[in-house]
Design a protein around this motif. Structure first.
Motif, PDB file in Angstrom:
ATOM      1  N   MET A   1      11.981 -27.697  39.706  1.00  0.00           N
ATOM      2  CA  MET A   1      13.359 -27.264  39.519  1.00  0.00           C
ATOM      3  C   MET A   1      13.900 -26.594  40.790  1.00  0.00           C
ATOM      4  O   MET A   1      15.050 -26.810  41.151  1.00  0.00           O
ATOM      5  CB  MET A   1      13.403 -26.304  38.327  1.00  0.00           C
ATOM      6  CG  MET A   1      14.779 -25.894  37.949  1.00  0.00           C
ATOM      7  SD  MET A   1      15.694 -27.304  37.367  1.00  0.00           S
ATOM      8  CE  MET A   1      17.033 -26.530  36.609  1.00  0.00           C
ATOM      9  N   ARG A   2      13.051 -25.794  41.435  1.00  0.00           N
ATOM     10  CA  ARG A   2      13.472 -25.134  42.668  1.00  0.00           C
ATOM     11  C   ARG A   2      13.818 -26.163  43.745  1.00  0.00           C
ATOM     12  O   ARG A   2      14.750 -25.969  44.514  1.00  0.00           O
ATOM     13  CB  ARG A   2      12.379 -24.205  43.189  1.00  0.00           C
ATOM     14  CG  ARG A   2      12.357 -22.892  42.523  1.00  0.00           C
ATOM     15  CD  ARG A   2      11.391 -21.994  43.240  1.00  0.00           C
ATOM     16  NE  ARG A   2      11.441 -20.669  42.660  1.00  0.00           N
ATOM     17  CZ  ARG A   2      10.563 -19.750  42.832  1.00  0.00           C
ATOM     18  NH1 ARG A   2       9.507 -19.996  43.585  1.00  0.00           N
ATOM     19  NH2 ARG A   2      10.692 -18.584  42.275  1.00  0.00           N
ATOM     20  N   ILE A   4      15.005 -29.160  43.311  1.00  0.00           N
ATOM     21  CA  ILE A   4      16.303 -29.777  43.004  1.00  0.00           C
ATOM     22  C   ILE A   4      17.441 -28.837  43.400  1.00  0.00           C
ATOM     23  O   ILE A   4      18.426 -29.259  44.016  1.00  0.00           O
ATOM     24  CB  ILE A   4      16.382 -30.145  41.507  1.00  0.00           C
ATOM     25  CG1 ILE A   4      15.383 -31.251  41.187  1.00  0.00           C
ATOM     26  CG2 ILE A   4      17.800 -30.559  41.128  1.00  0.00           C
ATOM     27  CD1 ILE A   4      15.257 -31.562  39.729  1.00  0.00           C
ATOM     28  N   ILE A   5      17.303 -27.569  43.083  1.00  0.00           N
ATOM     29  CA  ILE A   5      18.337 -26.581  43.438  1.00  0.00           C
ATOM     30  C   ILE A   5      18.459 -26.467  44.952  1.00  0.00           C
ATOM     31  O   ILE A   5      19.568 -26.433  45.506  1.00  0.00           O
ATOM     32  CB  ILE A   5      18.022 -25.205  42.792  1.00  0.00           C
ATOM     33  CG1 ILE A   5      18.171 -25.312  41.276  1.00  0.00           C
ATOM     34  CG2 ILE A   5      18.952 -24.134  43.358  1.00  0.00           C
ATOM     35  CD1 ILE A   5      17.751 -24.074  40.526  1.00  0.00           C
ATOM     36  N   PHE A   6      17.326 -26.445  45.651  1.00  0.00           N
ATOM     37  CA  PHE A   6      17.333 -26.369  47.114  1.00  0.00           C
ATOM     38  C   PHE A   6      18.003 -27.608  47.721  1.00  0.00           C
ATOM     39  O   PHE A   6      18.833 -27.507  48.633  1.00  0.00           O
ATOM     40  CB  PHE A   6      15.909 -26.206  47.644  1.00  0.00           C
ATOM     41  CG  PHE A   6      15.835 -26.086  49.136  1.00  0.00           C
ATOM     42  CD1 PHE A   6      16.269 -24.934  49.771  1.00  0.00           C
ATOM     43  CD2 PHE A   6      15.358 -27.136  49.910  1.00  0.00           C
ATOM     44  CE1 PHE A   6      16.215 -24.819  51.146  1.00  0.00           C
ATOM     45  CE2 PHE A   6      15.297 -27.038  51.280  1.00  0.00           C
ATOM     46  CZ  PHE A   6      15.717 -25.873  51.913  1.00  0.00           C
ATOM     47  N   SER A   7      17.677 -28.780  47.194  1.00  0.00           N
ATOM     48  CA  SER A   7      18.281 -30.023  47.684  1.00  0.00           C
ATOM     49  C   SER A   7      19.778 -30.033  47.428  1.00  0.00           C
ATOM     50  O   SER A   7      20.567 -30.448  48.288  1.00  0.00           O
ATOM     51  CB  SER A   7      17.639 -31.229  47.011  1.00  0.00           C
ATOM     52  OG  SER A   7      16.276 -31.302  47.313  1.00  0.00           O
ATOM     53  N   LEU A   8      20.186 -29.598  46.252  1.00  0.00           N
ATOM     54  CA  LEU A   8      21.595 -29.536  45.916  1.00  0.00           C
ATOM     55  C   LEU A   8      22.332 -28.554  46.836  1.00  0.00           C
ATOM     56  O   LEU A   8      23.434 -28.846  47.310  1.00  0.00           O
ATOM     57  CB  LEU A   8      21.779 -29.139  44.454  1.00  0.00           C
ATOM     58  CG  LEU A   8      23.203 -29.138  43.920  1.00  0.00           C
ATOM     59  CD1 LEU A   8      23.807 -30.531  44.030  1.00  0.00           C
ATOM     60  CD2 LEU A   8      23.237 -28.677  42.481  1.00  0.00           C
ATOM     61  N   ALA A   9      21.716 -27.421  47.120  1.00  0.00           N
ATOM     62  CA  ALA A   9      22.323 -26.437  48.024  1.00  0.00           C
ATOM     63  C   ALA A   9      22.485 -27.015  49.425  1.00  0.00           C
ATOM     64  O   ALA A   9      23.502 -26.787  50.091  1.00  0.00           O
ATOM     65  CB  ALA A   9      21.481 -25.169  48.064  1.00  0.00           C
TER      66      ALA A   9
END
Length: 135
Positions: A1-2, A4-9
């Motif tokens: 999950m981290r 995905i959030i990092f990639s999205l950021a």
């Protein structure tokens, strides 16, 4: 999950990386102290197309490259160079497209002749129809 959030950021932050962190060129937003030289620079900058915006002159554009080009124009005029020499140098570097002033090269002659040819053709068509109507 981290991940995905990092990639999205990272994806959302990429437009921020497109802006320059460098300060604008010195003469990009300043006028020359000599009013005559500034008038020459302004006249030339109105005739040069922004390479980024393409629909604006470098005088009107807020793009970083347009600011650099305004700086270049003002520096060269302040150094005593003539506007025609600066325009010629920019055309040599970027092509005829950079100048809003139309070219007189033979490649552009059909563009200059087309309106005249169309007017003559249109006049001939109208004259022919008026002759036919008169009969």
């Amino acid at each position: 999950m981290r991940g995905i959030i990092f990639s999205l950021a990272l994806v959302l932050a990429s437009p921020l990386l497109a802006d320059s962190n460098l300060p604008p060129s010195y003469w990009a937003y300043r006028q020359l102290p000599d009013p005559e030289q500034e008038a020459q620079a302004q006249a030339l900058m109105e005739e040069l197309r922004c390479l980024v915006c393409q629909g604006q002159s470098i005088a009107d554009s807020d793009a970083d490259l347009a600011g650099d080009m305004r700086d270049l124009v003002r520096r060269r005029i302040a150094a005593g160079e003539k506007p025609d020499a600066i325009r010629a140098w920019l055309i040599d570097r970027y092509g005829d497209w950079i100048s809003y002033r139309p070219t007189a090269k033979p490649i552009a002659w059909p563009l200059w002749a087309a309106p005249i040819i169309l007017l003559i053709f249109g006049g001939a068509v109208v004259a022919g129809r008026l002759k036919r109507k008169a009969r």
